[in-house]
Design a protein around this motif. Structure first.
Motif, PDB file in Angstrom:
ATOM      1  N   THR A 244      57.308  30.064  71.974  1.00 48.67           N
ATOM      2  CA  THR A 244      56.534  30.090  70.837  1.00 48.67           C
ATOM      3  C   THR A 244      56.956  29.365  69.524  1.00 48.67           C
ATOM      4  O   THR A 244      56.936  29.952  68.511  1.00 48.67           O
ATOM      5  N   ARG A 248      50.587  27.369  66.170  1.00 51.41           N
ATOM      6  CA  ARG A 248      49.413  27.521  67.166  1.00 51.41           C
ATOM      7  C   ARG A 248      49.930  28.473  68.318  1.00 51.41           C
ATOM      8  O   ARG A 248      49.028  29.284  68.518  1.00 51.41           O
ATOM      9  N   GLN A 249      50.971  28.497  68.714  1.00 48.12           N
ATOM     10  CA  GLN A 249      51.588  29.203  70.073  1.00 48.12           C
ATOM     11  C   GLN A 249      51.724  30.477  69.474  1.00 48.12           C
ATOM     12  O   GLN A 249      51.152  31.491  70.171  1.00 48.12           O
ATOM     13  N   ALA A 252      48.310  32.268  68.859  1.00 50.11           N
ATOM     14  CA  ALA A 252      47.519  32.281  70.138  1.00 50.11           C
ATOM     15  C   ALA A 252      47.923  33.598  70.910  1.00 50.11           C
ATOM     16  O   ALA A 252      47.344  34.410  71.378  1.00 50.11           O
TER      17      ALA A 252
END
Length: 838
Positions: A244, A248-249, A252
């Protein structure tokens, strides 16, 4: 890194590429949880045996709420599951003259582990509770060991030992072992951290919410704390893990975790909402202002054999703590990983001592009693830090020296704490010495690749160090608790005799059978019957206030009302049979109690009676005697205005009447002239003394009451009531003649047939708690009215029956939320499968 550890790590990383490697990898991952569970179970039993505590010794382990709440609740839970009770999952007829049992289930009994009680006979409920406690603790060890290997590959023996350290932390031994419902939070924390890992990596979107729901159903109070702790772990992982690395990761992963938590809590809502609403109408406890513990005491609680309810129980074992302290200095760990976990541990430690974060951990309300209930989360974080420092091998000498120096400074700073026990530093020193030898052996194995026996010896010494400390700590904590706090004896012949008498005399619903006082508290849950005795965090304010106003006593600031052996109260609550016990020997910690039990049956009105229109002419005022008369509808007491001279009260009453003394805040003795002294135990606001009989008024009519020589005398305006038995008998006959001709009761419903033309108010002898709905004849059920605090139904002279049914508040709302969450879970699973196919 020791060769054995290198082999384990290499196996974890490469066996998946070989034929049959996936099966071998799964077996390797399961070894740590299995070993942690076995080691934990063995050490827990060893600590119990060393303290000579049941079931491995003669001494009771029923301290404080373990004996007064959890043992009786599990006895009743077993009876309910086997269909041996009058009530059902909605209503408990045994306790408090009728209580919301679904709320108690959600608070004390909803853990899947609690179902184990059905496999034990009724006279082995103590053993059943010990097994339930041990299984929860071993499950926590297995879950933590599994989590550690999921966070980072490493030597499974070390993961197993650290899992045991988590399960047998000071929090478990000092708090959780005697409050078994909190142990579900201990299990939940590593499981919820696993849910966070699945969310971070986009795996198991259906299983994750189910795990959250199970945790919140098992015990939502500690599950809330475990959820906050898992959020801390997830935050660190999102910021430090390579998977991560991008914003964005991270976003999410956080959103997937939030979805899992929200759906899981929604699935648990049918139970959680009921408990939440029950707490809103529960008897309020006095507000508590949080006062942080002295830092000397906080540091002392990292050491073995310390016990206190006023400071956080942070013991995780000296070797594990030393490993955790090496993390900030261990250059084998990536800098951001070191910084992330070190910062998380420090911030959570500080949050224990700051009132705003203290309130956050406890859902906005500072608890009465133990103020550091969330400490198991910090113990888990420390062990995660220890694992990250040791997963890739023994830390380098510089890190070891720095961690050891911190450990020594901690012990030195804690030396003046009041929590230090005579066993603390000997156990600490022995464990530190064994850990040092283990480190030297492991370092020697790094230099000599042929010395394969050295890593094995190092692990053995590490296990010995942790095991010895845990066993000594468990032993000393149990011994200190028995010496410093209240306790209940083991279940024994006294309880068995009372249970047999209750079963023989039980006539529900024609009338109630009150078992009287049996050692332990929550007596009716242990031995059966239907009485006032009840101890729950959800004791309704209506129940507590109504019973207190009628002269009943209580403990726990009102949440533990107790029986009242008074003929007027028996008439009011239709107690036709009353048991009285006389101990045949002193009640001791190391022996099962014995007593002679007798049952007395007297005529009482039925469970449902009718009060005619109009207000009865009874004594005015707010004394318990006047309130009893108003509820009874008859004047049965003479209420003299006693004259007080020093510690003596004098008055005049009808000859032959029975003198009752009502002094709820008085602590001491009261004796009628020529009679034996009677003890009162008032201690406001915690303890309220019940009214008691002092004796019979002599022929002269003169009443003289001598109070004990010690303490302040705080008496109400009308402390003396003289009961004229003939008047009471007449009132009982009148209520019986006009009351229900037949009463039928199912699990949570009562139906009474009334004499033709009944007018006024039908009164059900049960406190009017939230959830009662009643109807006359075939009319629509409406929320029940209240008559002097009891359930009431207005009558217009045409109804021949009344029906009252209890439904725990919040069931419909909880069911609606649960249904919506179930739809959301189904949609989540469908979308995940659809994406997987693409």
């Amino acid at each position: 890194m020791p060769p054995a550890a290198e082999a384990v790590c290499a196996e974890d990383e490469t066996v998946g590429d070989e034929p049959g490697g996936e099966e071998r990898r799964r077996f390797a991952v399961l070894r740590a949880p299995a070993a942690a569970a076995l080691l934990t179970a063995a050490l827990l039993c060893l600590a119990t045996r060393l303290s000579r505590t049941y079931p491995f010794g003669p001494v009771t382990r029923n301290v404080v709420d373990l004996g007064q709440q959890y043992l009786p609740y599990h006895a009743y839970w077993r009876a309910l599951l086997l269909g041996e009770t009058h009530g059902d999952a909605f209503l408990n007829w045994n306790s408090g003259f009728g209580t919301n049992f679904l709320g108690d289930i959600g608070t004390y009994l909803s853990s899947p582990f609690d179902l184990l009680v059905v496999f034990f006979p009724a006279d082995r409920v103590e053993l059943a509770l010990y097994v339930v406690t041990a299984v929860k603790i071993t499950a926590a060890a297995a879950a933590m060991a599994l989590l550690l290997l999921r966070l980072r590959p490493g030597p499974w023996p070390v993961a197993a030992v650290l899992g045991t350290d988590y399960a047998l932390s000071g929090w478990t031994l000092n708090y959780g072992a005697t409050v078994p419902m909190w142990l579900d939070g201990l299990v939940a924390f590593p499981l919820l951290c696993l849910v966070g890992e699945w969310a971070r990596t986009g795996r198991r979107p259906v299983l994750g919410p189910l795990v959250v729901a199970l945790a919140w159903i098992a015990n939502f109070y500690t599950a809330y704390m475990a959820t906050l702790g898992a959020a801390v772990v997830l935050a660190v992982r999102l910021l430090t893990a390579e998977e991560t690395a991008g914003a964005r990761q991270r976003l999410a992963g956080a959103l997937r975790a939030a979805r899992s938590v929200l759906i899981g809590i929604g699935l648990a809502a049918p139970l959680v909402v009921v408990v939440f609403l029950a707490t809103k109408v529960a008897d309020p406890t006095p507000e508590t202002t949080f006062a942080p513990a002295p830092w000397t005491d906080v540091l002392a609680r990292f050491l073995p054999a310390t016990a206190s309810v006023a400071s956080p129980a942070l013991f995780i074992g000296t070797p594990a703590l030393a490993l955790a302290l090496t993390l900030p200095f261990n250059r084998a760990v990536a800098p951001r990983v070191r910084a992330g976990w070190t910062a998380a541990i420090l911030l959570v430690t500080l949050s224990l001592q700051w009132e705003p974060t203290h309130l956050l951990w406890h859902a906005g309300a500072s608890p009465n009693g133990i103020p550091y209930r969330q400490t198991f989360v910090l113990c888990g974080l420390l062990l995660i830090g220890a694992w990250f420092s040791a997963a890739r091998g023994v830390p380098r000498p510089a890190a070891l020296l720095a961690g050891t120096a911190l450990l020594g400074a901690l012990a030195w700073a804690a030396r003046g704490s009041v929590d230090i026990d005579r066993w603390t530093f000997p156990a600490f020193g022995a464990a530190a010495l064994l850990a040092l030898v283990a480190v030297l052996l492991a370092l020697g194995a790094q230099r000599k690749s042929t010395a394969r026996v050295l890593p094995v010896l190092a692990v053995v010494l590490l296990v010995a160090a942790q095991a010895g400390e845990a066993a000594v700590t468990g032993k000393r904590i149990e011994e200190q608790q028995r010496a410093k706090v209240s306790w209940s004896p083991r279940v024994g012949p006294w309880h068995a005799t009372a249970a047999a008498e209750v079963a023989r005399a039980d006539a529900w619903p024609r009338h109630r059978t009150d078992p009287g006082e049996v050692p332990g508290g929550n007596d009716v849950l242990l031995v059966g019957g239907q009485g006032a005795d009840y101890y729950s965090s959800l004791t309704a304010d209506v129940t507590s206030r109504t019973l207190a106003s009628l002269g009943f006593g209580h403990y726990a600031k009102g949440r533990h009302p107790v029986t009242l052996d008074n003929p007027v109260a028996d008439a009011l609550f239709s107690i036709g049979t009353r048991l009285r016990s006389k101990p045949t020997e002193p009640v001791r910690q190391d022996a099962a109690p014995r007593a002679t039990v007798t049952a007395t049956t007297t005529p009482v009105p039925p469970l449902v009676t009718v009060r005619p229109p109009g207000r009865p002419a009874t004594h005015p005022g707010d004394s318990a005697f006047a309130r009893q008369e108003r509820l009874l509808g008859a004047d049965v007491y003479e209420l003299p205005a006693p004259r007080r001279t020093g510690r003596t009260l004098t008055a005049r009453c009808p000859a032959g009447s029975q003198v009752w003394f009502w002094a709820p805040e008085y602590k001491g003795t009261a004796a009628l002239a020529g009679e034996r002294p009677v003890s009162f135990d008032g201690k406001p606001p915690s303890v309220r003394a019940p009214m008691q009989a002092l004796g019979t008024v002599p022929d002269s009519g003169a009443v003289r009451i001598d109070l004990g020589p010690e303490g302040k005398v705080r008496l109400p305006r009308e402390p003396v009531g003289c009961l004229v038995r003939a008047r009471l008998d007449s009132a009982v006959r009148e209520l019986t003649a006009t009351g229900a001709t037949r009463v039928r009761a199912t699990g949570h419903t009562v139906t009474a047939e009334l004499p033709p033309g009944s007018k006024g108010v039908a009164v059900l002898a049960s406190p009017r708690i939230s959830g009662w709905r009643c109807a006359a004849d075939e009319a629509d059920a409406r929320p029940a009215r209240a008559y002097q605090g009891l359930v009431a139904v207005p009558l217009d002279g045409r109804a021949s029956t009344v029906t009252c049914s209890f439904r725990p508040p919040g069931m419909r709302l909880g069911a609606a939320i649960g249904a919506a969450a179930l739809l959301a879970l189904a949609a989540t699973g469908f979308l995940h499968r659809r994406r997987a196919r693409r």
